[in-house]
Motif scaffolding. Structure first.
Motif, PDB file in Angstrom:
ATOM      1  N   GLN A  62       0.742  -1.275  -0.522  1.00  0.00           N
ATOM      2  CA  GLN A  62      -0.362   0.234  -0.020  1.00  0.00           C
ATOM      3  C   GLN A  62       1.293   0.977  -0.079  1.00  0.00           C
ATOM      4  O   GLN A  62       2.231   1.467   0.545  1.00  0.00           O
ATOM      5  N   GLU A  63       0.155   2.097  -0.713  1.00  0.00           N
ATOM      6  CA  GLU A  63       1.620   3.712  -0.264  1.00  0.00           C
ATOM      7  C   GLU A  63       1.451   3.833   0.621  1.00  0.00           C
ATOM      8  O   GLU A  63       0.459   3.732   1.986  1.00  0.00           O
ATOM      9  N   SER A  65       1.688   6.195   4.689  1.00  0.00           N
ATOM     10  CA  SER A  65       0.626   7.284   4.831  1.00  0.00           C
ATOM     11  C   SER A  65       0.509   6.774   6.419  1.00  0.00           C
ATOM     12  O   SER A  65       0.779   6.027   6.882  1.00  0.00           O
TER      13      SER A  65
END
Length: 143
Positions: A62-63, A65
């Motif tokens: 996942q990106e 963050s």
């Protein structure tokens, strides 16, 4: 990928060691991941190392963050790897004993991709509540 089935009841010994049923142990291996679930259930989940690694690969893909960082902290704060001894037992750490409200008897449930470990009284209460709240638990399965 492991596929866990069945239900068992085993007792903890005085040192918080739990015998893992042979059918479950065969799939979990000599060590496995034990964690407190993020869904609020008062139990523990057991994952085969290979399955845990696959889940973490998806998680890590996942990106980056701030939310992902916080989720990662919550997951790993409530996760440990346990070793199976020569008698087929694991030692459950004290913080997991408290989180899952374990006493001496443990209900072990195969749920497909993971194993769940419950205090039988907590399981019975949760199951009764879930069944009374459910409109229709019937699941259609194609054979």
């Amino acid at each position: 990928m492991a596929e866990f089935m069945g239900q068992y009841t085993h007792n903890l010994d005085q040192k918080n060691r739990l015998a893992i049923p042979a059918k479950i142990r065969e799939q979990l291996g000599e060590s496995f991941v034990l964690c407190k679930p993020q869904n609020g259930d008062r139990c523990l989940y057991g994952y085969a190392n290979e399955d845990w690694a696959k889940m973490m690969e998806r998680f890590d893909s996942q990106e980056p963050s701030r939310k992902l960082t916080l989720q990662r902290r919550l997951i790993f704060k409530n996760t440990d790897r346990v070793e199976v001894d020569k008698q087929g037992r694991i030692t459950i750490p004290a913080y997991f004993m408290d989180a899952a409200e374990f006493d001496r008897e443990i209900f072990i449930l195969g749920t497909g991709r993971h194993v769940e470990f419950w205090n039988p009284a907590v399981w019975d209460a949760m199951e009764a509540q879930e069944l009374s709240d459910a409109d229709d638990l019937k699941v259609e399965m194609a054979y």
